[in-house]
Design a protein around this motif. Structure first.
Motif, PDB file in Angstrom:
ATOM      1  N   LYS A  52      41.723  29.395  45.200  1.00 55.78           N
ATOM      2  CA  LYS A  52      41.754  29.999  44.119  1.00 55.78           C
ATOM      3  C   LYS A  52      40.511  29.887  43.399  1.00 55.78           C
ATOM      4  O   LYS A  52      40.247  28.560  42.830  1.00 55.78           O
ATOM      5  CB  LYS A  52      42.832  29.886  43.419  1.00 55.78           C
ATOM      6  CG  LYS A  52      43.220  30.709  42.087  1.00 55.78           C
ATOM      7  CD  LYS A  52      44.390  30.717  41.293  1.00 55.78           C
ATOM      8  CE  LYS A  52      44.700  29.255  40.945  1.00 55.78           C
ATOM      9  NZ  LYS A  52      46.065  29.241  40.140  1.00 55.78           N
ATOM     10  N   THR A  96      41.359  35.278  34.656  1.00 56.75           N
ATOM     11  CA  THR A  96      41.632  35.758  35.693  1.00 56.75           C
ATOM     12  C   THR A  96      41.453  34.827  37.129  1.00 56.75           C
ATOM     13  O   THR A  96      40.646  34.107  36.851  1.00 56.75           O
ATOM     14  CB  THR A  96      40.776  37.095  35.789  1.00 56.75           C
ATOM     15  OG1 THR A  96      39.406  36.652  35.620  1.00 56.75           O
ATOM     16  CG2 THR A  96      41.151  38.069  34.522  1.00 56.75           C
ATOM     17  N   LYS A 139      40.784  34.781  41.483  1.00 57.27           N
ATOM     18  CA  LYS A 139      40.361  35.277  42.676  1.00 57.27           C
ATOM     19  C   LYS A 139      40.729  34.714  43.782  1.00 57.27           C
ATOM     20  O   LYS A 139      40.128  33.267  43.908  1.00 57.27           O
ATOM     21  CB  LYS A 139      38.969  35.738  42.431  1.00 57.27           C
ATOM     22  CG  LYS A 139      38.307  36.262  43.714  1.00 57.27           C
ATOM     23  CD  LYS A 139      36.762  36.670  43.697  1.00 57.27           C
ATOM     24  CE  LYS A 139      36.242  36.898  45.048  1.00 57.27           C
ATOM     25  NZ  LYS A 139      34.673  37.114  45.034  1.00 57.27           N
TER      26      LYS A 139
END
Length: 201
Positions: A69, A76, A78
């Protein structure tokens, strides 16, 4: 030599191989075979990139991929692809098997639509696969932001990559309880644990 997907029937043989490759290298004994054992049942596991090399009817090398991650400054997240453990049986090391396996599976990852792979490793070794320091792209290992020496990234298409400051976290399944790992190790043939000065842990 055959490069193929790992099958369920290979699990114990492959874990035994990983144990042989890592035993007493980074610590007395090893935990890598237990990491793989846990990984296969975790949501971060990438079965389409779980490969072995078979020669003379036995597994001599393997690689496994998982999802880590990236966390950006705005909180946020991804998902990003990572691999490890990569292993080659001690009798077959330094003969190019790891290179064949890494290149083969990176091509598979690219064909599956993945644009980046991030790993912890030695820059001098992995640069031949196109890996560079992740800090060049503003990515740092969470908890080790001051040390950019071991977090590496391979980007297939830079035009598709968002170059923003982010912290990388390994898949949670890579974190194992050492007591549980030692208990799992008892299901394998006995090997003596040896402490030496070159170990990291």
């Amino acid at each position: 030599m055959i490069i193929r997907r790992e099958e369920e029937k290979d699990y114990f043989e492959n874990e035994t191989l990983i144990r042989e490759a890592f035993y007493n290298i980074y610590r007395p004994g090893c935990i890598e075979h237990y990491v793989l054992h846990k990984l296969r049942n975790d949501k971060c596991f990438m079965p389409l990139l779980d490969y072995v090399i078979e020669e003379d009817g036995k597994i001599i090398a393997s690689i496994v991929y998982a999802i880590g991650k990236l966390t950006y400054d705005d909180n946020t997240n991804k998902n990003i692809l990572t691999f490890g453990p990569v292993n080659v049986h001690p009798k077959y090391q330094k003969k190019g098997y790891a290179e064949k396996l890494i290149n083969y599976t990176m091509d598979k990852a690219k064909s599956l639509g993945y644009n980046e792979i991030i790993i912890s490793g030695n820059e001098e070794y992995y640069k031949k696969y196109g890996f560079v320091k992740a800090s060049l792209y503003n990515i740092y290992y969470k908890g080790y932001e001051e040390d950019d020496s071991f977090l590496l990234i391979r980007i297939f298409d830079e035009s598709k990559f968002e170059n923003e400051h982010a912290l990388y976290s390994d898949p949670e399944c890579y974190m194992v309880n050492e007591e549980e790992a030692n208990e799992y190790d008892k299901s394998f043939p006995y090997k003596e644990k040896i402490q030496n000065d070159n170990q990291l842990f």
